[in-house]
Design a protein around this motif. Structure first.
Motif: not given
Length: 249
Positions: A71-75
């Motif tokens: 999500v939004d580049g967060v793993s």
């Protein structure tokens, strides 16, 4: 000897709760009141019901394992870590809450959870209009939702879905997969905390867990036949009814 009527009540509540969680959420609306009616103190009832519903989250996460995405580049690893910490904080807060206080706030929690379930989509759209964005806001919001989930499991699924949709997820399968994964993580640490604090009534928890697993399987099959527009109002009615019953007790 266990009371057969109370045993049947707990089994029925867990079966229906597993089905509700598989179809749309709201299972805690049934397990918590059933356990309290069966004589389990309120804090222990919340902890015990959460233990019973944990396997359903795990099986749901496994079922959607190929759809889960960042999500939004967060793993997913970091998302899980934030959920783990939030669930731990929420569970600790529950153990520190006296039974009398928890009993007094249960109807308000049920009302709040029902409201979130009923108006989750509108809440999501409102947050989007406020321009809330960025990784910090996303992780902060996830932490807050996880604290809530560790303290009181009711309405957790709709909160997570609303949160994920605000921060860019559009695929329903991806949202459901991540919702189940994060629910599993934060509920697992909450359950471990409840167990360490001696808040879980294990005979009831294990009995209900079996019924919830069966109900979850049945609910997943039934969900394909029941339109969400029909199911969601029914769950809202259940939540409101339970809240009213707790207010008048």
């Amino acid at each position: 000897m266990p009371d057969p009527i109370l045993t049947l009540l707990l089994l029925s509540a867990a079966f229906l709760a597993g089905g509700l969680n598989a179809m749309a959420g709201g299972g805690s609306f049934l397990t918590l009141p059933a356990l309290i009616y069966a004589g389990v103190p309120p804090v222990a009832a919340n902890a015990t019901g959460t233990v019973a519903l944990l396997p359903g989250y795990a099986s749901g996460a496994y079922g959607f394992r190929h759809d889960i995405e960042p999500v939004d580049g967060v793993s997913t690893l970091w998302l899980s870590v934030v959920s783990l910490i939030g669930g731990l904080v929420g569970a600790a807060l529950l153990l520190w809450t006296p039974d009398a206080v928890f009993r007094a706030i249960v109807p308000w929690l049920l009302l709040a959870a029902t409201g979130l379930f009923a108006f989750g989509a509108r809440l999501s759209r409102w947050l989007q209009r406020q321009g809330i964005h960025g990784r910090g806001a996303m992780l902060g919001g996830l932490f807050a939702v996880s604290v809530y989930g560790g303290y009181f499991n009711g309405g957790l699924g709709i909160l997570l879905l609303a949160h994920l949709s605000v921060f860019g997820l559009t695929s329903l399968n991806a949202m459901n997969g991540l919702k189940n994964l994060l629910s599993t993580v934060l509920t697992a640490i909450a359950v471990a905390t409840y167990a360490a604090g001696g808040a879980v009534h294990w005979p009831q928890a294990l009995l209900m867990a079996v019924a919830a697993i069966i109900g979850g399987y049945a609910g997943a099959r039934l969900a394909r036949r029941i339109p969400p527009a029909t199911l969601r109002p029914a769950i809202v009615v259940v939540g409101l009814t339970m809240a009213v019953l707790f207010f008048v007790r």
